[in-house]
Design an enzyme around this catalytic site. Structure first.
Site, PDB file in Angstrom:
ATOM      1  N   VAL A   1       0.827  -1.146   0.123  1.00 23.22           N
ATOM      2  CA  VAL A   1       0.044   0.035  -0.184  1.00 23.22           C
ATOM      3  C   VAL A   1       0.810   1.155   0.025  1.00 23.22           C
ATOM      4  O   VAL A   1       1.695   1.134   0.742  1.00 23.22           O
ATOM      5  CB  VAL A   1      -0.749   0.186   1.381  1.00 23.22           C
ATOM      6  N   LYS A   2       0.593   2.265  -0.870  1.00 21.46           N
ATOM      7  CA  LYS A   2       1.366   3.466  -0.886  1.00 21.46           C
ATOM      8  C   LYS A   2       0.683   4.536  -0.110  1.00 21.46           C
ATOM      9  O   LYS A   2      -0.065   5.338  -0.700  1.00 21.46           O
ATOM     10  CB  LYS A   2       1.333   4.029  -2.176  1.00 21.46           C
ATOM     11  N   ALA A   3       0.774   4.432   1.311  1.00 20.53           N
ATOM     12  CA  ALA A   3       0.250   5.367   2.113  1.00 20.53           C
ATOM     13  C   ALA A   3       1.201   6.531   2.627  1.00 20.53           C
ATOM     14  O   ALA A   3       2.406   5.968   2.658  1.00 20.53           O
ATOM     15  CB  ALA A   3      -0.447   4.623   3.386  1.00 20.53           C
TER      16      ALA A   3
END
Ligand code: PMP
Length: 309
Positions: free
Chosen positions: A160-162
């Site tokens: 996840v690119k958080a």
């Protein structure tokens, strides 16, 4: 280069095109306090057919997947993000640029639970050259193994690119630069090689190519995927589920980073140990050449990866 020095004036925010300086959010925005935004970094290249977004659909896939994991209910369709981005590039007359979509929990209340906060969205575009420097593309970068370990996906999902998890990238990168290096390599919790703070990593040995697998706590990089496909199309054997031990880095024939920002950047030293002969290796150079030919629209057979502006 700072934004002040750039010729950009418009940002898309929550469905509207607003003046750059008016793209604001409240200081009590949920994502500002808890790192709960998700984002993308994509590029528009100045190709032989004019400006074109590279692998935009895959970036949108990852944005929506990231949003799903953080339970964002995005009010905008994929098509709206696409139209907004194309319009920003056209309106600002950008030939090539970096594209930053961001989806965040906005302003309403500040419990850790974001449930009462609206999901908001923005896209901005700006010119951005070689991330690790022009010189790096040709001569490679000096890197160190960070003393920070990458979080395991059982702690924070690494696919996840958080925004929050980028604390790890920031700490690793700044530690490296404080110590005179250009970038870091981060090991995972088990001590195997994971990736760079904003890049995936590739190793070349005896003419074969290795890159840590998705279970090694890496981001599923779109440039990683591009390079795997390009290398296979060039006839290379690519081991894309590799587990790479730290010691293997020092004895590798070649190492390079991949990423939307970093593109394909050779690594010339790790912890002051020269990799190969300490300059860009032949396999890295061939893949780099192929990558730049690709994104400039000079290769046949990859049309589906481009969306013309
Ligand atoms: N790993 C991390 C931690 C990153 O931030 C990035 C940049 N998005 C990458 C790998 C490379 O991914 P991509 O090729 O999709 O830009």
């Amino acid at each position: 280069m700072s934004f002040e020095e750039m010729d950009v004036d418009t940002i898309w925010q929550n469905g509207e095109f607003v003046d750059w300086d008016d793209a604001q959010t409240h200081i009590l925005t949920h994502s500002m306090h808890y790192g709960t935004a998700v984002f993308e970094g994509a590029r528009c290249y100045d190709t032989a057919n004019g400006p074109a977004l590279f692998r935009w659909e895959e970036h949108l896939d990852r944005l929506f997947d990231s949003a799903k994991v953080l339970d964002h209910d995005i009010d905008h369709t994929r098509e709206e993000f696409t139209e907004a981005t194309l319009e920003l590039i056209r309106q600002q007359d950008l030939k090539s640029c970096y594209i930053r979509p961001l989806v965040y929990y906005g302003y309403n209340s500040l419990g850790v639970s974001p449930k009462d906060c609206p999901t908001e969205a923005m896209v901005a575009c700006w010119p951005w050259g070689a991330y690790l420097g022009e010189d790096a593309i040709e001569n490679g970068v000096d890197v160190m193994i960070s003393s920070w370990r990458k979080h395991a996906s059982s702690q924070i999902p690494t696919n996840v690119k958080a925004t929050g998890p980028y604390i790890n990238s920031m700490l690793a990168g700044e530690e490296a630069r404080r110590n005179g290096y250009v970038e870091a390599i981060v090991l995972n919790k088990e001590g195997s090689v994971a990736e760079g703070p904003g890049e995936n990593l590739f190793m070349v040995n005896d003419g074969e190519i290795y890159t840590p697998g998705l279970s090694e706590s890496i981001l599923d990089g779109i440039t990683r995927d591009t390079v795997i496909q390009l290398a296979r199309d060039l006839g290379y054997t690519v081991h894309d589920e590799a587990s790479i031990a730290r010691g293997q880095l020092y004895t590798a024939d070649e190492l390079f980073f991949t990423g939307t920002a970093a593109e394909v950047t050779p690594i010339r030293t790790v912890d002051d140990t020269e990799i190969g002969n300490g300059s860009r290796g032949p396999v890295t150079e061939e893949i780099q050449q192929q990558f730049f030919d690709l994104v400039e629209g000079k290769l046949d057979g990859y049309d589906e990866w481009f969306l013309e502006v």
